[in-house]
Design an enzyme around this catalytic site. Structure first.
Site, PDB file in Angstrom:
ATOM      1  N   GLY A 230       0.239 -14.370 -35.143  1.00 29.89           N
ATOM      2  CA  GLY A 230       2.330 -14.374 -34.251  1.00 29.89           C
ATOM      3  C   GLY A 230       2.143 -13.246 -35.010  1.00 29.89           C
ATOM      4  O   GLY A 230       1.915 -11.810 -35.120  1.00 29.89           O
ATOM      5  N   ASP A 257       4.142  -6.048 -22.476  1.00 27.17           N
ATOM      6  CA  ASP A 257       5.169  -5.374 -21.489  1.00 27.17           C
ATOM      7  C   ASP A 257       6.051  -6.805 -21.804  1.00 27.17           C
ATOM      8  O   ASP A 257       7.454  -6.636 -21.234  1.00 27.17           O
ATOM      9  CB  ASP A 257       4.589  -5.927 -20.797  1.00 27.17           C
ATOM     10  CG  ASP A 257       3.939  -4.479 -20.460  1.00 27.17           C
ATOM     11  OD1 ASP A 257       3.245  -3.856 -21.119  1.00 27.17           O
ATOM     12  OD2 ASP A 257       2.671  -4.541 -19.425  1.00 27.17           O
TER      13      ASP A 257
END
Length: 310
Positions: A230, A257
Site C-alpha cells: 500500500g 497519475d
C-alpha cells in the site's frame, strides 16, 4: 486580501502519444514475445493528470509543449474534449510530439520507453507565460517529464501566489533541497523514493524511513508507495496507512497519475490529509482495472462507490 481563484489545479508537464501492447509476460532483453491487445491512445504524465483532474470535476489548466504534427493535433483535441483548458499548451515548430512505447504483462506490470520530443523543450518562459493561471490556482501539480528548472519555476510562482504544490517525481532523478523545499506534497513510488533518498523501500518501515528523510529535506508531506502492501502518507503532525485496495487489476499504467491528480483535487478542496490520501488511493486502484492510462481514469462517483464498499 483573499486571492480569487480561477483554477483548482494547474498541471505543468508532459503530453505523449502512447502505444501500448498487453501480453502474457514482458519480454526479456533480446526476446520477442507475442502480445494480445494493442491500444494507441493519448498519454504523458502531465496530460494524464490534467485529464484525471477534469474527470473528477475540478477546473484545470495545462502547461505543456506538443509538436505541430498530427499526433499533437490529436492530443490537443482530446484534452479539450476532456474539459482541460489548453490556452497554455504550446505547439512547437521544431520538435515532434512525445511518444511512449508501453508493454504491459498479465499481472499489470509494465515497461515504458519514451521519446520525449517537444516535452523536453518546455521552458521557464512557457511557465512565465502561464502566470495568470498559476497565480489564480489552488494547486500546482507537476511531474519530472518536464525539465527540472521548469518545475521549480512553476512551484516558485505558485507558492508566491499562495497555491499548494504537488510533485509526482517520475521519472526518478536525484532532487536538490532547493526544489524539495518548494513541495507541499511529494508522491514517489518505491523506486523513485530510493533514487531520491537512498533508502530501498519495500515495506511500511522502510517507507517511513524514506519519508522521514524527505521531510527533513524540506518537503511538507510525503505519500510513498510501501512496496506491494500500500501507501504511507506522512505529514509533520501525523501519518496515515493506505492499504492496497482489493480490485481486479489488469494494467498499472496511469495508476500513479490517478493518485497524484486525485490527491491534488482533494487538497484543492481542503480535505484533511487522511481524507485526501484515501480518496487518492481509491482513484489509483480503479485506474488499474482498465487497459491504458487515460481510458481507465476514474470518475468521482466511482471513487466514492469504492470507498463506500471497502
Amino acid at each position: 486580501m483573499t486571492q480569487t481563484t480561477t483554477w483548482d489545479i494547474v498541471v505543468v508537464g508532459s503530453a505523449n502519444s502512447d502505444y501500448l501492447i498487453r501480453g502474457p509476460k514482458l519480454p526479456l532483453p533480446g526476446e520477442t514475445t507475442q502480445g494480445e491487445t494493442f491500444l494507441a491512445a493519448p498519454g504523458g504524465k502531465g496530460a494524464n493528470q490534467a485529464v484525471a483532474v477534469a474527470r473528477l470535476g475540478a477546473r484545470v489548466a495545462f502547461v505543456a509543449r506538443i509538436g505541430k504534427d498530427e499526433q499533437g493535433q490529436a492530443l490537443m483535441a482530446n484534452l479539450q474534449a476532456q474539459g482541460v483548458d489548453t490556452s497554455y499548451v504550446v505547439q512547437d515548430e521544431q520538435a515532434a510530439t512525445g511518444v511512449a512505447l508501453i508493454m504491459v504483462g498479465q499481472g499489470g506490470e509494465k515497461q515504458i520507453l519514451t521519446a520525449p520530443g517537444a516535452n523536453h523543450r518546455l521552458a521557464v518562459a512557457d511557465v512565465e507565460a502561464a502566470l495568470a493561471a498559476i497565480a489564480s490556482t489552488k494547486v500546482v501539480l507537476a511531474q519530472l517529464e518536464a525539465p527540472l528548472e521548469v518545475v521549480q519555476a512553476a512551484f516558485r510562482l505558485g507558492r508566491e501566489a499562495g497555491a499548494r504544490t504537488v510533485l509526482d517525481p517520475a521519472p526518478a532523478v536525484p532532487l536538490a533541497n532547493e526544489l524539495l523545499q518548494q513541495v507541499d506534497l511529494i508522491r514517489p513510488n518505491s523506486s523513485e523514493a530510493e533514487v531520491i533518498t537512498g533508502v530501498k523501500v519495500t515495506d511500511p518501515v522502510s517507507a517511513r524511513q524514506a519519508a522521514g528523510i524527505l521531510l527533513q529535506r524540506g518537503v511538507g508531506a510525503v505519500a510513498v508507495q510501501a512496496g506491494d502492501a500500500g501507501n504511507l502518507l506522512i505529514w509533520p503532525e501525523g501519518e496515515c496507512w493506505l492499504p492496497k485496495v482489493p480490485v481486479q487489476s489488469i494494467d498499472a499504467t496511469g495508476a500513479g497519475d490517478a493518485f497524484a491528480a486525485a490527491i491534488a483535487v482533494a487538497l484543492a478542496e481542503n480535505q484533511s490529509w487522511s481524507e485526501a490520501g484515501h480518496f487518492a488511493n481509491a482513484a489509483a486502484a480503479i485506474a488499474t482495472t482498465g487497459f491504458g492510462a487515460q481510458t481507465a481514469l476514474p470518475t468521482r462517483s466511482a471513487i466514492m462507490n469504492l470507498l463506500a464498499t471497502t
